[in-house]
Motif scaffolding. Structure first.
Motif, PDB file in Angstrom:
ATOM      1  N   ALA A  47      82.142  -4.658  13.028  1.00  0.00           N
ATOM      2  CA  ALA A  47      82.391  -2.988  11.886  1.00  0.00           C
ATOM      3  C   ALA A  47      83.292  -3.093  11.921  1.00  0.00           C
ATOM      4  CB  ALA A  47      81.536  -2.433  12.282  1.00  0.00           C
ATOM      5  N   ARG A  48      83.947  -2.732  12.835  1.00  0.00           N
ATOM      6  CA  ARG A  48      85.416  -2.144  12.504  1.00  0.00           C
ATOM      7  C   ARG A  48      86.528  -2.582  12.309  1.00  0.00           C
ATOM      8  NH1 ARG A  48      87.918   2.593  14.207  1.00  0.00           N
ATOM      9  NH2 ARG A  48      89.760   3.034  13.739  1.00  0.00           N
ATOM     10  N   GLN A  49      86.949  -3.672  12.399  1.00  0.00           N
ATOM     11  CA  GLN A  49      87.427  -4.834  12.206  1.00  0.00           C
ATOM     12  C   GLN A  49      87.238  -5.380  10.859  1.00  0.00           C
ATOM     13  OE1 GLN A  49      88.280  -7.644  15.643  1.00  0.00           O
ATOM     14  NE2 GLN A  49      89.043  -5.828  16.865  1.00  0.00           N
ATOM     15  N   ALA A  50      85.781  -6.127  10.803  1.00  0.00           N
ATOM     16  CA  ALA A  50      86.013  -6.615   9.309  1.00  0.00           C
ATOM     17  C   ALA A  50      85.567  -5.810   8.072  1.00  0.00           C
ATOM     18  CB  ALA A  50      84.763  -7.163   9.912  1.00  0.00           C
ATOM     19  N   MET A  51      85.580  -4.179   8.676  1.00  0.00           N
ATOM     20  CA  MET A  51      85.847  -3.836   7.901  1.00  0.00           C
ATOM     21  C   MET A  51      84.127  -3.342   6.403  1.00  0.00           C
ATOM     22  SD  MET A  51      89.024  -2.251   7.156  1.00  0.00           S
ATOM     23  CE  MET A  51      89.668  -3.903   5.903  1.00  0.00           C
ATOM     24  N   CYS A  52      82.929  -3.859   7.770  1.00  0.00           N
ATOM     25  CA  CYS A  52      81.526  -4.711   6.654  1.00  0.00           C
ATOM     26  C   CYS A  52      80.711  -3.707   6.523  1.00  0.00           C
ATOM     27  CB  CYS A  52      80.772  -6.055   6.849  1.00  0.00           C
ATOM     28  SG  CYS A  52      80.880  -5.662   9.098  1.00  0.00           S
ATOM     29  N   ILE A  53      80.842  -2.997   6.712  1.00  0.00           N
ATOM     30  CA  ILE A  53      79.539  -1.520   6.357  1.00  0.00           C
ATOM     31  C   ILE A  53      80.405  -0.565   5.283  1.00  0.00           C
ATOM     32  CG2 ILE A  53      78.077   0.175   7.213  1.00  0.00           C
ATOM     33  CD1 ILE A  53      77.741  -1.906  10.059  1.00  0.00           C
ATOM     34  N   ARG A  54      80.208  -0.768   4.212  1.00  0.00           N
ATOM     35  CA  ARG A  54      80.890   1.090   2.733  1.00  0.00           C
ATOM     36  C   ARG A  54      80.155   0.870   2.591  1.00  0.00           C
ATOM     37  NH1 ARG A  54      86.468  -0.504  -0.017  1.00  0.00           N
ATOM     38  NH2 ARG A  54      87.400  -1.939   1.745  1.00  0.00           N
ATOM     39  N   ASP A  55      79.600   2.685   3.188  1.00  0.00           N
ATOM     40  CA  ASP A  55      78.801   3.527   2.545  1.00  0.00           C
ATOM     41  C   ASP A  55      78.893   4.723   2.342  1.00  0.00           C
ATOM     42  OD1 ASP A  55      76.260   5.021   2.748  1.00  0.00           O
ATOM     43  OD2 ASP A  55      75.738   4.776   4.048  1.00  0.00           O
ATOM     44  N   GLY A  56      78.107   4.485   0.659  1.00  0.00           N
ATOM     45  CA  GLY A  56      79.130   5.433  -0.205  1.00  0.00           C
ATOM     46  C   GLY A  56      77.473   6.334  -1.117  1.00  0.00           C
ATOM     47  N   THR A  57      76.103   6.350  -0.045  1.00  0.00           N
ATOM     48  CA  THR A  57      75.538   6.594  -0.682  1.00  0.00           C
ATOM     49  C   THR A  57      74.582   7.183   0.557  1.00  0.00           C
ATOM     50  OG1 THR A  57      73.696   4.377  -0.165  1.00  0.00           O
ATOM     51  CG2 THR A  57      74.845   4.896  -2.501  1.00  0.00           C
ATOM     52  N   THR A  58      74.070   7.020   1.231  1.00  0.00           N
ATOM     53  CA  THR A  58      73.775   7.474   2.453  1.00  0.00           C
ATOM     54  C   THR A  58      73.718   9.671   2.461  1.00  0.00           C
ATOM     55  OG1 THR A  58      73.419   5.041   4.018  1.00  0.00           O
ATOM     56  CG2 THR A  58      72.311   7.339   4.732  1.00  0.00           C
ATOM     57  N   PRO A  59      72.840   9.993   2.128  1.00  0.00           N
ATOM     58  CA  PRO A  59      72.939  11.092   2.158  1.00  0.00           C
ATOM     59  C   PRO A  59      73.728  11.851   3.030  1.00  0.00           C
ATOM     60  CG  PRO A  59      71.477  11.127   0.481  1.00  0.00           C
ATOM     61  CD  PRO A  59      71.674   9.595   1.839  1.00  0.00           C
ATOM     62  N   ALA A  60      73.210  11.829   4.918  1.00  0.00           N
ATOM     63  CA  ALA A  60      73.594  12.249   6.022  1.00  0.00           C
ATOM     64  C   ALA A  60      74.828  11.817   6.057  1.00  0.00           C
ATOM     65  CB  ALA A  60      72.220  11.874   6.369  1.00  0.00           C
ATOM     66  N   ILE A  61      75.369  10.618   6.014  1.00  0.00           N
ATOM     67  CA  ILE A  61      76.492  10.134   6.341  1.00  0.00           C
ATOM     68  C   ILE A  61      77.903  10.252   5.169  1.00  0.00           C
ATOM     69  CG2 ILE A  61      78.010   7.923   6.651  1.00  0.00           C
ATOM     70  CD1 ILE A  61      74.821   7.071   8.011  1.00  0.00           C
ATOM     71  N   THR A  62      77.213  10.378   3.968  1.00  0.00           N
ATOM     72  CA  THR A  62      78.670  10.362   2.967  1.00  0.00           C
ATOM     73  C   THR A  62      78.270  11.995   2.084  1.00  0.00           C
ATOM     74  OG1 THR A  62      76.804   9.912   1.194  1.00  0.00           O
ATOM     75  CG2 THR A  62      78.135   8.838   2.368  1.00  0.00           C
ATOM     76  N   GLN A  63      78.008  12.787   2.309  1.00  0.00           N
ATOM     77  CA  GLN A  63      77.765  14.561   1.587  1.00  0.00           C
ATOM     78  C   GLN A  63      77.988  15.833   2.128  1.00  0.00           C
ATOM     79  OE1 GLN A  63      74.026  14.546  -0.119  1.00  0.00           O
ATOM     80  NE2 GLN A  63      74.125  13.132  -1.478  1.00  0.00           N
ATOM     81  N   ILE A  64      78.880  15.959   2.419  1.00  0.00           N
ATOM     82  CA  ILE A  64      79.819  17.796   3.191  1.00  0.00           C
ATOM     83  C   ILE A  64      79.413  18.420   1.632  1.00  0.00           C
ATOM     84  CG2 ILE A  64      81.468  18.263   3.796  1.00  0.00           C
ATOM     85  CD1 ILE A  64      82.555  15.889   4.538  1.00  0.00           C
ATOM     86  N   GLY A 157      78.013  25.710  -1.642  1.00  0.00           N
ATOM     87  CA  GLY A 157      76.955  25.029  -1.575  1.00  0.00           C
ATOM     88  C   GLY A 157      77.230  23.666  -2.290  1.00  0.00           C
ATOM     89  N   LYS A 158      78.079  23.006  -2.961  1.00  0.00           N
ATOM     90  CA  LYS A 158      78.803  22.576  -3.226  1.00  0.00           C
ATOM     91  C   LYS A 158      78.908  20.705  -2.495  1.00  0.00           C
ATOM     92  CE  LYS A 158      78.871  24.402  -7.607  1.00  0.00           C
ATOM     93  NZ  LYS A 158      77.843  24.276  -8.706  1.00  0.00           N
ATOM     94  N   LEU A 159      78.615  19.932  -3.354  1.00  0.00           N
ATOM     95  CA  LEU A 159      78.856  18.573  -1.751  1.00  0.00           C
ATOM     96  C   LEU A 159      80.436  17.178  -2.737  1.00  0.00           C
ATOM     97  CD1 LEU A 159      75.371  16.957  -2.769  1.00  0.00           C
ATOM     98  CD2 LEU A 159      76.378  18.454  -0.852  1.00  0.00           C
ATOM     99  N   LEU A 160      80.771  17.330  -1.516  1.00  0.00           N
ATOM    100  CA  LEU A 160      81.945  16.663  -1.654  1.00  0.00           C
ATOM    101  C   LEU A 160      81.235  15.186  -0.682  1.00  0.00           C
ATOM    102  CD1 LEU A 160      84.417  16.634  -2.111  1.00  0.00           C
ATOM    103  CD2 LEU A 160      85.366  16.820   0.512  1.00  0.00           C
ATOM    104  N   ARG A 161      81.129  14.840  -2.237  1.00  0.00           N
ATOM    105  CA  ARG A 161      80.950  12.799  -1.925  1.00  0.00           C
ATOM    106  C   ARG A 161      81.690  11.866  -1.862  1.00  0.00           C
ATOM    107  NH1 ARG A 161      75.607  13.572  -4.436  1.00  0.00           N
ATOM    108  NH2 ARG A 161      75.766  15.343  -6.047  1.00  0.00           N
ATOM    109  N   LEU A 162      81.540  11.487  -0.156  1.00  0.00           N
ATOM    110  CA  LEU A 162      82.643  10.240   0.529  1.00  0.00           C
ATOM    111  C   LEU A 162      81.919   8.919   0.008  1.00  0.00           C
ATOM    112  CD1 LEU A 162      82.911  12.191   3.224  1.00  0.00           C
ATOM    113  CD2 LEU A 162      83.960  12.782   1.811  1.00  0.00           C
ATOM    114  N   ARG A 163      82.745   8.053   0.043  1.00  0.00           N
ATOM    115  CA  ARG A 163      83.117   6.344   0.574  1.00  0.00           C
ATOM    116  C   ARG A 163      83.553   6.434   1.628  1.00  0.00           C
ATOM    117  NH1 ARG A 163      86.517   4.354  -2.615  1.00  0.00           N
ATOM    118  NH2 ARG A 163      85.955   2.140  -2.431  1.00  0.00           N
ATOM    119  N   THR A 164      82.522   5.962   2.285  1.00  0.00           N
ATOM    120  CA  THR A 164      83.312   5.201   4.037  1.00  0.00           C
ATOM    121  C   THR A 164      83.019   4.276   4.629  1.00  0.00           C
ATOM    122  OG1 THR A 164      80.890   5.625   4.470  1.00  0.00           O
ATOM    123  CG2 THR A 164      82.291   7.863   4.254  1.00  0.00           C
TER     124      THR A 164
END
Length: 253
Positions: A47-64, A157-164
């Motif tokens: 996953a790290r070397q191929a950078m194959c898991i791009r996630d911008g939708t899973t709330p628990a992972i991509t929202q601050i 309380g506003k969200l920062l939405r990430l692409r990871t």
């Protein structure tokens, strides 16, 4: 494929670590726990070397969630890179920056906003973010994301939405064998080559010739190369020219 299927494939068809014993002690060389540990290492490495898991939708992972006066936030432990960040419901990204650019005087052309006035910016809507405040590889450390300037009460309380870019976010446990691998299906069996390399590398004879573990490692490296090449092809965008700017491309490494 499920973990139970990957474990079975690794043990029986790659390592050939099984027998037809009906009774007595098991003669298996590796325990299920050990092989699961190697599968976990393989999928994280891929996953790290191929950078194959791009996630911008899973709330628990991509929202601050922003908090008044707080500038530094822990990023989910599965994330190893933040590609972009957007403020709440905006349709455009905020500026990616770095510690040196924000924390010391820089020429005004570095940012789209004036760095002299931005240097003393009052709390308010974030206009930049950075991820270089902590060392990702330090033991038991998570990446942190720093926003600039500090959020005011209006942003609380506003969200920062990430692409990871992230690792698989699953538990590699005997009690969790029915979970599906998060590695793209076309490369799940290729990850087992690294797991096999981990298992066999200490058992190879020292003769200077190519060993079984070397072949497993080579197969894994080739899969990483092919996956990364496929990623580039998927993300390719034609270079466009515009007056007042250099050529730009849509591909982000």
């Amino acid at each position: 494929m499920k973990l139970v299927e990957l474990l079975d494939e690794l043990r029986k068809n790659i390592l050939h670590d099984h027998s037809d014993l009906i009774a007595g002690d098991s003669d298996q060389l590796w325990s299920d726990e050990t092989l699961l540990r190697y599968i976990k290492d393989a999928e994280r490495k891929f996953a790290r070397q191929a950078m194959c898991i791009r996630d911008g939708t899973t709330p628990a992972i991509t929202q601050i969630k922003l908090r008044t006066g707080v500038v530094q936030y822990p990023v989910h432990k599965a994330v190893f890179a933040v590609l972009s960040a957007r403020y709440d419901t905006d349709q455009f990204d905020i500026q990616r920056s770095g510690h040196a650019l924000v924390s010391q005087f820089t020429p005004s052309e570095v940012f789209t906003y004036d760095s002299v006035t931005g240097y003393n910016a009052q709390p308010g809507r974030p206009i930049a973010y950075m991820t270089d405040e902590t060392l990702l590889l330090a033991p038991n450390k998570q990446m942190t994301l720093t926003v600039y300037p500090a959020p005011s009460a209006t942003e609380d309380g506003k969200l920062l939405r990430l692409r990871t870019l992230r690792y698989p976010n699953i538990d590699y446990l005997l009690s969790n064998l029915n979970v599906e691998s998060e590695i793209p299906e076309d490369y799940q069996l290729d990850c087992l080559e690294w797991a096999a390399y981990r298992a066999q590398r200490h058992n190879d004879a020292d003769g200077g010739a190519a060993t079984p573990s070397d072949k497993h490692k080579q197969a894994f490296d080739e899969a990483v190369f092919n996956a990364h090449k496929e990623l580039k092809r998927t993300l390719f965008a034609n270079v466009t020219l515009r007056y007042g700017g250099n050529g730009v491309s849509g591909y982000v490494a």
